[in-house]
Design a protein around this motif. Structure first.
Motif, PDB file in Angstrom:
ATOM      1  N   UNK A  60      -8.657  -4.552  -1.437  1.00 38.55           N
ATOM      2  CA  UNK A  60      -7.238  -4.624  -1.059  1.00 38.55           C
ATOM      3  C   UNK A  60      -6.722  -3.290  -0.556  1.00 38.55           C
ATOM      4  N   UNK A  61      -5.858  -3.357   0.484  1.00 38.94           N
ATOM      5  CA  UNK A  61      -5.180  -2.176   1.017  1.00 38.94           C
ATOM      6  C   UNK A  61      -3.885  -2.627   1.690  1.00 38.94           C
ATOM      7  N   UNK A  62      -3.210  -1.723   2.360  1.00 42.21           N
ATOM      8  CA  UNK A  62      -1.907  -2.027   2.964  1.00 42.21           C
ATOM      9  C   UNK A  62      -1.989  -3.126   4.017  1.00 42.21           C
ATOM     10  N   UNK A  63      -3.142  -3.348   4.630  1.00 45.34           N
ATOM     11  CA  UNK A  63      -3.269  -4.438   5.600  1.00 45.34           C
ATOM     12  C   UNK A  63      -3.053  -5.796   4.946  1.00 45.34           C
ATOM     13  N   UNK A  64      -3.325  -5.905   3.653  1.00 44.57           N
ATOM     14  CA  UNK A  64      -3.092  -7.157   2.936  1.00 44.57           C
ATOM     15  C   UNK A  64      -1.612  -7.426   2.700  1.00 44.57           C
ATOM     16  N   UNK A  65      -0.758  -6.467   3.014  1.00 43.90           N
ATOM     17  CA  UNK A  65       0.686  -6.613   2.803  1.00 43.90           C
ATOM     18  C   UNK A  65       1.395  -7.232   3.995  1.00 43.90           C
ATOM     19  N   UNK A  66       0.752  -7.309   5.137  1.00 45.73           N
ATOM     20  CA  UNK A  66       1.388  -7.847   6.339  1.00 45.73           C
ATOM     21  C   UNK A  66       1.834  -9.287   6.101  1.00 45.73           C
ATOM     22  N   UNK A  67       3.037  -9.596   6.539  1.00 50.35           N
ATOM     23  CA  UNK A  67       3.613 -10.928   6.302  1.00 50.35           C
ATOM     24  C   UNK A  67       3.218 -11.943   7.363  1.00 50.35           C
ATOM     25  N   UNK A  68       2.836 -11.440   8.544  1.00 51.12           N
ATOM     26  CA  UNK A  68       2.439 -12.323   9.644  1.00 51.12           C
ATOM     27  C   UNK A  68       1.654 -11.494  10.656  1.00 51.12           C
ATOM     28  N   UNK A  69       0.921 -12.161  11.507  1.00 51.57           N
ATOM     29  CA  UNK A  69       0.202 -11.452  12.566  1.00 51.57           C
ATOM     30  C   UNK A  69       1.207 -10.701  13.427  1.00 51.57           C
ATOM     31  N   UNK A  70       0.912  -9.447  13.738  1.00 49.97           N
ATOM     32  CA  UNK A  70       1.798  -8.643  14.568  1.00 49.97           C
ATOM     33  C   UNK A  70       2.968  -8.026  13.823  1.00 49.97           C
ATOM     34  N   UNK A  71       3.019  -8.159  12.507  1.00 43.62           N
ATOM     35  CA  UNK A  71       4.093  -7.557  11.708  1.00 43.62           C
ATOM     36  C   UNK A  71       4.088  -6.043  11.948  1.00 43.62           C
ATOM     37  N   UNK A  72       5.183  -5.468  12.481  1.00 40.06           N
ATOM     38  CA  UNK A  72       5.203  -4.040  12.807  1.00 40.06           C
ATOM     39  C   UNK A  72       5.576  -3.123  11.629  1.00 40.06           C
ATOM     40  N   UNK A  73       5.876  -3.693  10.474  1.00 45.58           N
ATOM     41  CA  UNK A  73       6.299  -2.899   9.326  1.00 45.58           C
ATOM     42  C   UNK A  73       5.169  -1.992   8.856  1.00 45.58           C
ATOM     43  N   UNK A  74       5.504  -0.740   8.524  1.00 47.25           N
ATOM     44  CA  UNK A  74       4.523   0.185   7.942  1.00 47.25           C
ATOM     45  C   UNK A  74       4.573  -0.005   6.426  1.00 47.25           C
ATOM     46  N   UNK A  75       3.506  -0.525   5.874  1.00 47.73           N
ATOM     47  CA  UNK A  75       3.422  -0.789   4.445  1.00 47.73           C
ATOM     48  C   UNK A  75       2.597   0.289   3.748  1.00 47.73           C
ATOM     49  N   UNK A  76       2.909   0.497   2.491  1.00 44.62           N
ATOM     50  CA  UNK A  76       2.079   1.300   1.593  1.00 44.62           C
ATOM     51  C   UNK A  76       1.695   0.381   0.453  1.00 44.62           C
ATOM     52  N   UNK A  77       0.467   0.508  -0.004  1.00 41.37           N
ATOM     53  CA  UNK A  77      -0.029  -0.356  -1.067  1.00 41.37           C
ATOM     54  C   UNK A  77      -0.559   0.477  -2.218  1.00 41.37           C
ATOM     55  N   UNK A  78      -0.423  -0.063  -3.407  1.00 43.16           N
ATOM     56  CA  UNK A  78      -0.974   0.572  -4.600  1.00 43.16           C
ATOM     57  C   UNK A  78      -1.564  -0.530  -5.458  1.00 43.16           C
ATOM     58  N   UNK A  79      -2.703  -0.250  -6.061  1.00 41.88           N
ATOM     59  CA  UNK A  79      -3.306  -1.192  -7.001  1.00 41.88           C
ATOM     60  C   UNK A  79      -2.847  -0.824  -8.403  1.00 41.88           C
ATOM     61  N   UNK A  80      -2.274  -1.784  -9.111  1.00 36.97           N
ATOM     62  CA  UNK A  80      -1.782  -1.571 -10.470  1.00 36.97           C
ATOM     63  C   UNK A  80      -2.471  -2.570 -11.397  1.00 36.97           C
ATOM     64  N   UNK A  81      -2.183  -2.490 -12.678  1.00 35.86           N
ATOM     65  CA  UNK A  81      -2.797  -3.376 -13.673  1.00 35.86           C
ATOM     66  C   UNK A  81      -4.321  -3.307 -13.592  1.00 35.86           C
ATOM     67  N   UNK A  82      -4.828  -2.075 -13.620  1.00 33.11           N
ATOM     68  CA  UNK A  82      -6.280  -1.842 -13.557  1.00 33.11           C
ATOM     69  C   UNK A  82      -6.905  -2.445 -12.309  1.00 33.11           C
ATOM     70  N   UNK A  83      -6.165  -2.438 -11.203  1.00 31.08           N
ATOM     71  CA  UNK A  83      -6.685  -2.928  -9.933  1.00 31.08           C
ATOM     72  C   UNK A  83      -6.539  -4.416  -9.710  1.00 31.08           C
ATOM     73  N   UNK A  84      -5.937  -5.127 -10.651  1.00 26.29           N
ATOM     74  CA  UNK A  84      -5.807  -6.580 -10.541  1.00 26.29           C
ATOM     75  C   UNK A  84      -4.630  -7.010  -9.666  1.00 26.29           C
ATOM     76  N   UNK A  85      -3.644  -6.127  -9.490  1.00 26.96           N
ATOM     77  CA  UNK A  85      -2.422  -6.469  -8.770  1.00 26.96           C
ATOM     78  C   UNK A  85      -2.217  -5.529  -7.602  1.00 26.96           C
ATOM     79  N   UNK A  86      -1.912  -6.110  -6.434  1.00 23.94           N
ATOM     80  CA  UNK A  86      -1.588  -5.347  -5.226  1.00 23.94           C
ATOM     81  C   UNK A  86      -0.079  -5.237  -5.122  1.00 23.94           C
ATOM     82  N   UNK A  87       0.422  -4.008  -5.168  1.00 26.62           N
ATOM     83  CA  UNK A  87       1.853  -3.735  -5.054  1.00 26.62           C
ATOM     84  C   UNK A  87       2.110  -3.248  -3.633  1.00 26.62           C
ATOM     85  N   UNK A  88       2.881  -4.009  -2.870  1.00 21.87           N
ATOM     86  CA  UNK A  88       3.182  -3.679  -1.482  1.00 21.87           C
ATOM     87  C   UNK A  88       4.599  -3.123  -1.364  1.00 21.87           C
ATOM     88  N   UNK A  89       4.728  -2.003  -0.658  1.00 21.36           N
ATOM     89  CA  UNK A  89       6.039  -1.376  -0.494  1.00 21.36           C
ATOM     90  C   UNK A  89       6.233  -0.927   0.957  1.00 21.36           C
TER      91      UNK A  89
END
Length: 95
Positions: A60-89
């Motif tokens: 998992x990384x910030x690319x998994x945060x995109x809401x749709x193809x071509x989404x222009x938003x710049x996302x940052x991602x963090x893995x929490x809960x010992x890597x079990x949860x992807x937190x997208x911001x």
């Protein structure tokens, strides 16, 4: 890093503090703040909007945060809960 006995529940559309340096952002994972534009308490310099909280797929990384193809938003991602949860911001852009 998850500490025994210390947890946080994350919800989409809430906000937290972040410290941006170049294209990197460190999140204050235990801080919840009001979503607003304006002064940010030191040493932070961004209000980060939680755009999604997901079960983390392998690699998992910030690319998994995109809401749709071509989404222009710049996302940052963090893995929490010992890597079990992807937190997208994203940097909060509201009023």
């Amino acid at each position: 890093m998850r500490r025994p006995g210390l947890t946080r529940v994350y919800h989409a559309n809430y906000c937290m503090l972040g410290r941006q340096s170049g294209d990197s952002i460190s999140l204050a994972l235990m801080a919840a703040v009001t979503c607003r534009r304006g002064p940010v308490p030191a040493p932070y310099n961004q209000i980060m909007h939680i755009t999604g909280v997901y079960r983390a797929p392998a690699g998992a990384n910030a690319n998994n945060c995109r809401r749709a193809a071509g989404d222009p938003t710049h996302y940052w991602a963090d893995l929490v809960d010992d890597g079990a949860t992807l937190l997208c911001t994203a940097i909060y852009q509201g009023s």
